[in-house]
Each structure stands twice: as structure tokens, then as C-alpha cells.
Motif scaffolding. Sequence first.
Motif, PDB file in Angstrom:
ATOM      1  N   LYS A  71      62.369  33.567  13.883  1.00  0.00           N
ATOM      2  CA  LYS A  71      62.571  34.213  15.372  1.00  0.00           C
ATOM      3  C   LYS A  71      64.172  34.049  15.792  1.00  0.00           C
ATOM      4  N   GLY A  72      64.610  32.869  15.011  1.00  0.00           N
ATOM      5  CA  GLY A  72      65.962  32.554  15.374  1.00  0.00           C
ATOM      6  C   GLY A  72      66.976  32.832  14.342  1.00  0.00           C
ATOM      7  N   CYS A  73      67.261  32.084  13.338  1.00  0.00           N
ATOM      8  CA  CYS A  73      68.194  32.389  12.289  1.00  0.00           C
ATOM      9  C   CYS A  73      68.269  33.767  11.555  1.00  0.00           C
ATOM     10  N   ILE A  74      66.833  34.098  11.178  1.00  0.00           N
ATOM     11  CA  ILE A  74      66.869  35.517  10.338  1.00  0.00           C
ATOM     12  C   ILE A  74      67.260  36.558  11.320  1.00  0.00           C
ATOM     13  N   VAL A  75      66.418  36.591  12.546  1.00  0.00           N
ATOM     14  CA  VAL A  75      66.672  37.583  13.587  1.00  0.00           C
ATOM     15  C   VAL A  75      68.355  37.841  13.734  1.00  0.00           C
ATOM     16  N   HIS A  76      68.900  36.637  14.201  1.00  0.00           N
ATOM     17  CA  HIS A  76      70.472  36.686  14.274  1.00  0.00           C
ATOM     18  C   HIS A  76      71.171  37.415  13.286  1.00  0.00           C
ATOM     19  N   GLN A  77      70.766  36.891  11.999  1.00  0.00           N
ATOM     20  CA  GLN A  77      71.541  37.442  10.758  1.00  0.00           C
ATOM     21  C   GLN A  77      71.280  38.967  10.525  1.00  0.00           C
ATOM     22  N   ILE A  78      70.276  39.629  10.507  1.00  0.00           N
ATOM     23  CA  ILE A  78      69.804  40.797  10.570  1.00  0.00           C
ATOM     24  C   ILE A  78      70.843  41.595  11.650  1.00  0.00           C
ATOM     25  N   GLN A  79      70.807  41.136  12.859  1.00  0.00           N
ATOM     26  CA  GLN A  79      71.363  41.829  13.816  1.00  0.00           C
ATOM     27  C   GLN A  79      72.964  41.766  13.646  1.00  0.00           C
ATOM     28  N   ASP A  80      73.354  40.830  12.638  1.00  0.00           N
ATOM     29  CA  ASP A  80      74.883  40.741  12.450  1.00  0.00           C
ATOM     30  C   ASP A  80      75.036  41.658  11.207  1.00  0.00           C
ATOM     31  N   GLY A  81      74.061  42.158  10.695  1.00  0.00           N
ATOM     32  CA  GLY A  81      74.312  43.206   9.502  1.00  0.00           C
ATOM     33  C   GLY A  81      74.070  42.539   8.205  1.00  0.00           C
ATOM     34  N   SER A  82      73.529  41.252   7.975  1.00  0.00           N
ATOM     35  CA  SER A  82      73.167  40.539   6.995  1.00  0.00           C
ATOM     36  C   SER A  82      71.647  40.690   6.700  1.00  0.00           C
ATOM     37  N   LEU A  83      71.568  41.882   5.887  1.00  0.00           N
ATOM     38  CA  LEU A  83      70.105  41.971   5.239  1.00  0.00           C
ATOM     39  C   LEU A  83      69.730  41.076   4.248  1.00  0.00           C
ATOM     40  N   GLU A  84      70.708  40.374   3.520  1.00  0.00           N
ATOM     41  CA  GLU A  84      70.421  39.663   2.599  1.00  0.00           C
ATOM     42  C   GLU A  84      69.521  38.252   3.106  1.00  0.00           C
ATOM     43  N   ALA A  85      69.447  38.268   4.405  1.00  0.00           N
ATOM     44  CA  ALA A  85      68.580  36.978   5.064  1.00  0.00           C
ATOM     45  C   ALA A  85      67.276  37.300   4.710  1.00  0.00           C
ATOM     46  N   VAL A  86      66.726  38.425   4.584  1.00  0.00           N
ATOM     47  CA  VAL A  86      65.462  38.758   4.225  1.00  0.00           C
ATOM     48  C   VAL A  86      64.993  38.389   3.029  1.00  0.00           C
ATOM     49  N   ASP A  87      65.948  38.710   1.902  1.00  0.00           N
ATOM     50  CA  ASP A  87      65.853  38.310   0.383  1.00  0.00           C
ATOM     51  C   ASP A  87      65.550  36.709   0.380  1.00  0.00           C
ATOM     52  N   GLU A  88      66.570  36.215   1.122  1.00  0.00           N
ATOM     53  CA  GLU A  88      66.359  34.615   1.146  1.00  0.00           C
ATOM     54  C   GLU A  88      65.116  34.104   1.529  1.00  0.00           C
ATOM     55  N   LEU A  89      64.806  34.741   2.751  1.00  0.00           N
ATOM     56  CA  LEU A  89      63.337  34.244   3.320  1.00  0.00           C
ATOM     57  C   LEU A  89      62.272  34.446   2.233  1.00  0.00           C
ATOM     58  N   LEU A  90      62.301  35.711   1.901  1.00  0.00           N
ATOM     59  CA  LEU A  90      61.049  35.644   0.765  1.00  0.00           C
ATOM     60  C   LEU A  90      61.082  34.930  -0.429  1.00  0.00           C
ATOM     61  N   GLY A  91      62.088  34.520  -0.610  1.00  0.00           N
ATOM     62  CA  GLY A  91      62.375  33.390  -1.719  1.00  0.00           C
ATOM     63  C   GLY A  91      61.859  32.266  -1.415  1.00  0.00           C
ATOM     64  N   THR A  92      62.317  31.768  -0.194  1.00  0.00           N
ATOM     65  CA  THR A  92      61.643  30.405   0.376  1.00  0.00           C
ATOM     66  C   THR A  92      60.274  30.679   0.648  1.00  0.00           C
ATOM     67  N   ILE A  93      59.790  31.695   1.195  1.00  0.00           N
ATOM     68  CA  ILE A  93      58.279  31.595   1.211  1.00  0.00           C
ATOM     69  C   ILE A  93      57.298  31.665   0.117  1.00  0.00           C
ATOM     70  N   GLY A  94      58.072  32.473  -0.995  1.00  0.00           N
ATOM     71  CA  GLY A  94      57.597  32.322  -2.310  1.00  0.00           C
ATOM     72  C   GLY A  94      57.354  31.102  -2.763  1.00  0.00           C
ATOM     73  N   LYS A  95      58.519  29.990  -2.545  1.00  0.00           N
ATOM     74  CA  LYS A  95      58.415  28.874  -3.226  1.00  0.00           C
ATOM     75  C   LYS A  95      57.430  27.946  -2.336  1.00  0.00           C
ATOM     76  N   MET A  96      57.306  28.284  -1.111  1.00  0.00           N
ATOM     77  CA  MET A  96      56.343  27.321  -0.372  1.00  0.00           C
ATOM     78  C   MET A  96      54.989  27.698  -0.630  1.00  0.00           C
ATOM     79  N   LEU A  97      54.712  28.852  -1.112  1.00  0.00           N
ATOM     80  CA  LEU A  97      53.436  29.345  -1.430  1.00  0.00           C
ATOM     81  C   LEU A  97      52.976  28.713  -2.979  1.00  0.00           C
ATOM     82  N   LYS A  98      53.868  28.241  -3.722  1.00  0.00           N
ATOM     83  CA  LYS A  98      53.675  27.619  -4.746  1.00  0.00           C
ATOM     84  C   LYS A  98      52.632  26.321  -4.759  1.00  0.00           C
TER      85      LYS A  98
END
Length: 98
Positions: A71-98
Motif C-alpha cells: 500500500k505504501g512503497c510499491i504504490v509510490h514506486q509505481i506512481q514514480d514510474g518504477s514498474l520494477e517494483a512489481v517484479d521485486e514484490l513478486l520475487g519476495t512473495i515467491g520466497k515467502m511462499l517456500k
Amino acid sequence: MTKTKEVRKAHHPYETKQAMVSRMNRIEGQIRGITRMIDEDVYCDDILHQFMSVESAITGVKKTLLEAHMKGCIVHQIQDGSLEAVDELLGTIGKMLK
């Protein structure tokens, strides 16, 4: 030429941070309690139940932090044009689910 790593900071509401810190302090106390239980030869099943309680508490903190991050970091990064934040988040969630 040395490449310096960017220092990123989160900016979560005070209440969110305090809730997570408070929960982590309780978890720290639970861990110390488990250590005492082991030292005092408490019945194994009782100790295992305490471990499950700690794991559940950690999961709760992780959920709180993940929600705040999205709700904070990712939204702000996307608003700033950094779509890499989504890939980073997906990677983190993937690791959390292991």
C-alpha cells in the motif's frame, strides 16, 4: 569504479511501525521463554507448541509488513514510474511462499 548501493527507506505510519515493533518485542520474549524451557527440560511437546505460537506471530508481522509495503512503497514506486517494483514484490512473495 565502485557502484554504491541505493539506500531505500520505508515510510510507514507511526501506528503501523509501533504495532510491528511491539509484536516483535513479544516474539523476542517468547523466544527467550523457549530457550528457558529447553534449559529446564520442559516436555518437548510443550516446547513445540511454543514454537508454533512464535511462527504464527511472525507470520502475522510479515502479513502486516507486506500489506504496508504494497500500500505504501510499491504504490509510490509505481506512481514514480518504477514498474520494477512489481517484479521485486513478486520475487519476495515467491520466497515467502517456500
